[in-house]
Design a protein around this motif. Structure first.
Motif, PDB file in Angstrom:
ATOM      1  N   HIS A 188      -1.822   3.616  -5.520  1.00  0.00           N
ATOM      2  CA  HIS A 188      -2.103   4.554  -6.612  1.00  0.00           C
ATOM      3  C   HIS A 188      -2.837   5.784  -6.079  1.00  0.00           C
ATOM      4  N   LEU A 189      -3.794   5.585  -5.184  1.00  0.00           N
ATOM      5  CA  LEU A 189      -4.485   6.722  -4.572  1.00  0.00           C
ATOM      6  C   LEU A 189      -3.510   7.583  -3.777  1.00  0.00           C
ATOM      7  N   LEU A 190      -2.607   6.932  -3.057  1.00  0.00           N
ATOM      8  CA  LEU A 190      -1.608   7.673  -2.280  1.00  0.00           C
ATOM      9  C   LEU A 190      -0.771   8.557  -3.197  1.00  0.00           C
ATOM     10  N   SER A 191      -0.427   8.022  -4.366  1.00  0.00           N
ATOM     11  CA  SER A 191       0.379   8.778  -5.321  1.00  0.00           C
ATOM     12  C   SER A 191      -0.413   9.904  -5.966  1.00  0.00           C
ATOM     13  N   GLU A 192      -1.642   9.609  -6.418  1.00  0.00           N
ATOM     14  CA  GLU A 192      -2.414  10.584  -7.183  1.00  0.00           C
ATOM     15  C   GLU A 192      -3.041  11.668  -6.314  1.00  0.00           C
ATOM     16  N   VAL A 193      -3.487  11.328  -5.112  1.00  0.00           N
ATOM     17  CA  VAL A 193      -4.193  12.292  -4.257  1.00  0.00           C
ATOM     18  C   VAL A 193      -3.245  12.991  -3.290  1.00  0.00           C
ATOM     19  N   TRP A 194      -2.359  12.219  -2.668  1.00  0.00           N
ATOM     20  CA  TRP A 194      -1.439  12.804  -1.693  1.00  0.00           C
ATOM     21  C   TRP A 194      -0.112  13.234  -2.315  1.00  0.00           C
ATOM     22  N   GLY A 195       0.202  12.701  -3.492  1.00  0.00           N
ATOM     23  CA  GLY A 195       1.461  13.044  -4.147  1.00  0.00           C
ATOM     24  C   GLY A 195       2.653  12.274  -3.642  1.00  0.00           C
ATOM     25  N   HIS A 196       2.410  11.156  -2.923  1.00  0.00           N
ATOM     26  CA  HIS A 196       3.503  10.337  -2.404  1.00  0.00           C
ATOM     27  C   HIS A 196       3.636   9.074  -3.252  1.00  0.00           C
ATOM     28  N   GLN A 197       4.796   8.882  -3.861  1.00  0.00           N
ATOM     29  CA  GLN A 197       5.002   7.694  -4.677  1.00  0.00           C
ATOM     30  C   GLN A 197       5.051   6.430  -3.822  1.00  0.00           C
ATOM     31  N   PHE A 198       5.592   6.562  -2.629  1.00  0.00           N
ATOM     32  CA  PHE A 198       5.685   5.423  -1.725  1.00  0.00           C
ATOM     33  C   PHE A 198       5.312   5.905  -0.326  1.00  0.00           C
ATOM     34  N   GLY A 199       4.865   4.979   0.514  1.00  0.00           N
ATOM     35  CA  GLY A 199       4.550   5.373   1.879  1.00  0.00           C
ATOM     36  C   GLY A 199       3.476   4.510   2.493  1.00  0.00           C
ATOM     37  N   ASP A 200       3.074   4.902   3.688  1.00  0.00           N
ATOM     38  CA  ASP A 200       2.081   4.173   4.465  1.00  0.00           C
ATOM     39  C   ASP A 200       0.690   4.461   3.904  1.00  0.00           C
ATOM     40  N   VAL A 201      -0.053   3.402   3.579  1.00  0.00           N
ATOM     41  CA  VAL A 201      -1.384   3.572   2.990  1.00  0.00           C
ATOM     42  C   VAL A 201      -2.468   3.696   4.057  1.00  0.00           C
ATOM     43  N   THR A 202      -2.064   3.809   5.316  1.00  0.00           N
ATOM     44  CA  THR A 202      -3.055   3.947   6.386  1.00  0.00           C
ATOM     45  C   THR A 202      -3.939   5.169   6.171  1.00  0.00           C
ATOM     46  N   ALA A 203      -3.348   6.250   5.652  1.00  0.00           N
ATOM     47  CA  ALA A 203      -4.119   7.475   5.407  1.00  0.00           C
ATOM     48  C   ALA A 203      -5.229   7.217   4.396  1.00  0.00           C
ATOM     49  N   VAL A 204      -4.939   6.404   3.387  1.00  0.00           N
ATOM     50  CA  VAL A 204      -5.949   6.070   2.381  1.00  0.00           C
ATOM     51  C   VAL A 204      -7.087   5.284   3.026  1.00  0.00           C
ATOM     52  N   GLU A 205      -6.736   4.285   3.817  1.00  0.00           N
ATOM     53  CA  GLU A 205      -7.748   3.458   4.478  1.00  0.00           C
ATOM     54  C   GLU A 205      -8.636   4.305   5.386  1.00  0.00           C
ATOM     55  N   LYS A 206      -8.032   5.271   6.080  1.00  0.00           N
ATOM     56  CA  LYS A 206      -8.794   6.128   6.992  1.00  0.00           C
ATOM     57  C   LYS A 206      -9.795   6.989   6.223  1.00  0.00           C
ATOM     58  N   VAL A 207      -9.355   7.570   5.100  1.00  0.00           N
ATOM     59  CA  VAL A 207     -10.248   8.426   4.318  1.00  0.00           C
ATOM     60  C   VAL A 207     -11.390   7.607   3.715  1.00  0.00           C
ATOM     61  N   ILE A 208     -11.101   6.419   3.218  1.00  0.00           N
ATOM     62  CA  ILE A 208     -12.159   5.564   2.672  1.00  0.00           C
ATOM     63  C   ILE A 208     -13.189   5.245   3.751  1.00  0.00           C
ATOM     64  N   SER A 209     -12.714   4.952   4.964  1.00  0.00           N
ATOM     65  CA  SER A 209     -13.626   4.665   6.074  1.00  0.00           C
ATOM     66  C   SER A 209     -14.507   5.874   6.385  1.00  0.00           C
ATOM     67  N   GLN A 210     -13.907   7.073   6.379  1.00  0.00           N
ATOM     68  CA  GLN A 210     -14.673   8.294   6.643  1.00  0.00           C
ATOM     69  C   GLN A 210     -15.703   8.545   5.542  1.00  0.00           C
ATOM     70  N   LEU A 211     -15.304   8.304   4.298  1.00  0.00           N
ATOM     71  CA  LEU A 211     -16.232   8.503   3.182  1.00  0.00           C
ATOM     72  C   LEU A 211     -17.424   7.558   3.283  1.00  0.00           C
ATOM     73  N   ARG A 212     -17.172   6.309   3.606  1.00  0.00           N
ATOM     74  CA  ARG A 212     -18.272   5.352   3.733  1.00  0.00           C
ATOM     75  C   ARG A 212     -19.242   5.770   4.834  1.00  0.00           C
ATOM     76  N   ARG A 213     -18.698   6.298   5.914  1.00  0.00           N
ATOM     77  CA  ARG A 213     -19.560   6.736   7.019  1.00  0.00           C
ATOM     78  C   ARG A 213     -20.415   7.928   6.600  1.00  0.00           C
ATOM     79  N   LYS A 214     -19.835   8.828   5.799  1.00  0.00           N
ATOM     80  CA  LYS A 214     -20.544  10.053   5.428  1.00  0.00           C
ATOM     81  C   LYS A 214     -21.540   9.852   4.284  1.00  0.00           C
TER      82      LYS A 214
END
Length: 242
Positions: free
Chosen positions: A195-221
């Motif tokens: 759902h985050l991939l769809s709402e933030v990146w605009g991709h209905q389907f795809g690799d969710v690795t980008a989502v996991e990476k951003v969440i990891s960066q947010l937690r660090r910051k």
């Protein structure tokens, strides 16, 4: 009640986006009539049959106007009006109710932006909605605000894109900011990676690795204790332990 009338004259302020209306009534036929006719008139409508359901829908849907019955199975529409506006201070409210005593009218008008008694004309409801939406739009233009989202000690100023925790500024990339605001605008709700991939990146389907990476960066910051993983379901923003 009449089911014919004028179409919606005002929209959400975003091109092509209809105004968002939440209908709250425990009578199924009232909900069906209002939802169908308002949708036909050009509004984006969601419905709830109780106070608890209304709060849940409002948290996700963020309506511009709520049409509230006074008599609800789990409480008073007057109390619901207060609680909704605590969370959504810009919300417009019209009571649509069978309670026609003078005392009820005075109470309702003291809390809300209008009071319509049953049986009602849908044409009148639509006209009142359009008047209220124009008033809300004028109020926003006269008093521009920068909405602030808060979860625990983390604050996000939505318009100025300022993020701070315990008074210290946090620098985020545009994508990190969009993910964070999406989660913080739905505190406590679990949002899936897809759902985050769809709402933030605009991709209905795809690799969710980008989502996991951003969440990891947010937690660090922003630090621990605010962004939680619900295994098998997704992520949620809330204060405290997972």
């Amino acid at each position: 009640m009449s089911t014919t009338g004028p179409t919606a004259l005002l929209h959400s302020g975003r091109p092509g986006m209809p105004a968002r209306v939440l209908v709250v009534d425990d009578e199924a036929h009232i909900v069906e009539v209002l939802a169908a006719t308002l949708t036909f008139a050009g509004f984006d409508v969601r419905a709830a049959r109780s106070s608890a359901e209304a709060r849940q829908v409002a948290a996700e849907y963020r309506p511009q106007v709520a049409l509230l019955d006074v008599l609800l199975p789990d409480g008073s529409g007057f109390d619901l009006c207060d609680s909704l506006r605590e969370v959504h201070p810009e919300l417009g409210v019209l009571f649509v109710t069978a309670r026609d005593a003078v005392g009820d009218r005075l109470t309702g008008l003291g809390l809300a932006d209008g009071y319509i008694t049953k049986p009602f004309s849908v044409a009148e409801v639509i006209a009142r909605l359009n008047v209220l939406l124009r008033r809300l739009a004028a109020r926003r233009s006269d008093h521009p605000v920068d909405p602030v989202l808060r979860v625990g000690d983390l604050e996000v100023a939505v318009q100025s894109h300022r993020v701070s925790r315990r008074g210290d500024d946090v620098e985020l990339t545009p994508t990190e900011f969009r993910v964070l605001t999406y989660l913080m605008s739905r505190p406590g709700l679990v949002v899936s990676k897809q759902h985050l991939l769809s709402e933030v990146w605009g991709h209905q389907f795809g690799d969710v690795t980008a989502v996991e990476k951003v969440i990891s960066q947010l937690r660090r910051k922003i630090g621990p204790g605010l962004l939680h993983t619900v295994r098998g379901f997704g992520y949620t923003a809330r204060d405290g332990a997972p």
